[in-house]
Design an enzyme around this catalytic site. Structure first.
Site, PDB file in Angstrom:
ATOM      1  CB  THR A  34      -0.035  -8.438  -0.558  1.00 39.86           C
ATOM      2  OG1 THR A  34      -0.076  -9.020  -1.859  1.00 39.86           O
ATOM      3  CG2 THR A  34       0.114  -9.556   0.471  1.00 39.86           C
ATOM      4  CB  THR A  47       4.665  -5.950  -4.526  1.00 43.46           C
ATOM      5  OG1 THR A  47       4.105  -7.262  -4.638  1.00 43.46           O
ATOM      6  CG2 THR A  47       4.687  -5.533  -3.061  1.00 43.46           C
ATOM      7  CG  ASP A  48       1.928  -8.652  -8.666  1.00 43.70           C
ATOM      8  OD1 ASP A  48       2.983  -9.027  -8.118  1.00 43.70           O
ATOM      9  OD2 ASP A  48       0.922  -9.371  -8.765  1.00 43.70           O
TER      10      ASP A  48
END
Length: 349
Positions: free
Chosen positions: A32, A109-110
């Protein structure tokens, strides 16, 4: 090129704890933090490392005497990062670490906690390896990527976080890779270490230098070559009424190991026991974690499918590891040729 004065050197020294000029490698992988979205564009990672750095003037403002060398590894979203890519990233980092004081890796971040733990297991370096990212795109008014990136650079340049392994820096906190997990889909403070809390704190924009509160727990180093083939390890999450169907499917697909997110302290429904027994009869290692957010697993209860029952079947208990991290660890241990007592011993550390 930054014009370095005594004043700027003092500022960098205050924020990093280093009395000398530091060099940090910045490796950009996507996520992101690399998204520049508007109403007409797709929300996908696309920005290069240099384009991201241009959006964060605070790096030069608050860390003016820090030499940053930008490297583009990929522009992938977190869910696209595979264990094989993590192995390639580890090799890339090994080549950089001989020429720098610290390394910052931006990442989606996932899957950040899995990549960070993978590198923590295989690198074992003294220099700080710092993962960071953002929960908002760079065109969002609430963008957190700039602050996180500045903090990550401060931690990477700081001697305070040497010899603690790979860490994750998000929202002003420094977390051990082995302990941190993403807990919320959208909040800025999504990353937490539920069992032990953060290793420390940092808030560069408020002139708060990186601070370390404690040592990380349960660090392990597993040596594998960069061309090592990673085995297939399945991860199964237990649920009420679960049977052995998914175990049979995993065995037919050629799983070399199985990780189970069990209930509570390490207990499974009775229907699961047959699947575990079949796996153990084939000498397939079965590792037990918990589907709970925090707490250890242990062979405590003695009913059918409980921890003591699983212990008798030869299952390995992995305290304080999430299922995805236990899968990464089992995968690497098997790739390193560990079996028997050697394989069991790696879960004790």
């Amino acid at each position: 090129m930054t014009f370095v004065t005594e004043e700027t050197e003092n500022l960098t020294r205050t924020l990093t704890g280093s009395a000398t000029r530091s060099s940090v490698a910045a490796v950009f992988t996507g996520g992101t933090i690399a998204v520049s979205a508007n109403k007409k564009s797709k929300v996908v990672p696309a920005l290069s490392g240099r384009e991201i750095m241009e959006r964060v003037p605070e790096v030069e403002q608050y860390l003016p005497s820090l030499d940053i060398h930008v490297h583009d590894f990929s522009t992938l979203p977190g869910p696209h990062i595979s264990p094989e890519m993590m192995l390639t990233l580890a090799g890339f980092i090994r080549e950089l670490k001989e020429h720098t004081d610290g390394i910052v890796i931006t990442h989606g971040t996932d899957s950040m906690e899995e990549s960070a733990y993978f590198l923590d297991l295989v690198l074992g370096d003294a220099i700080p390896v710092v993962f960071t990212g953002s929960m908002h795109t760079s065109t969002d008014a609430a963008w957190d990527g700039g602050r996180n990136l500045v903090d990550a650079f401060a931690v990477a340049a700081s001697k305070t976080f040497r010899n603690v392994g790979t860490v994750v820096v998000m929202n002003g906190h420094v977390h051990a890779a082995s302990e941190v997990t993403k807990t919320h889909t959208m909040k800025d403070d999504t990353f937490h270490s539920p069992d032990f809390g953060p290793l420390g704190t940092v808030n560069t924009l408020k002139l708060d230098a990186p601070r370390r509160n404690r040592e990380p727990h349960f660090r392990t180093n597993i040596q594998i070559g960069e061309d090592t083939e990673l085995p297939y390890v399945e991860l199964l999450k237990t649920y009420s009424g679960m049977d052995d169907m998914l175990f049979i499917a995993a065995l037919k697909a050629g799983a070399s190991g199985i990780v189970i997110e069990a209930m509570g302290q390490g207990n499974v429904p009775p229907g699961v026991v047959n699947g575990i027994s079949r796996s153990r009869e084939r000498n397939i290692p079965v590792v037990i974690t918990t589907r709970c957010q925090a707490g250890p697993v242990r062979p405590y209860y003695a009913y059918q499918g409980a921890g003591r029952d699983l212990e008798k079947l030869g299952c390995i208990f992995a305290p304080y590891l999430t299922g995805p991290k236990a899968r990464i660890k089992l995968m690497l241990a098997l790739a390193a040729g560990m079996e028997g007592n050697a394989l069991r011993g790696v879960w004790v550390a």
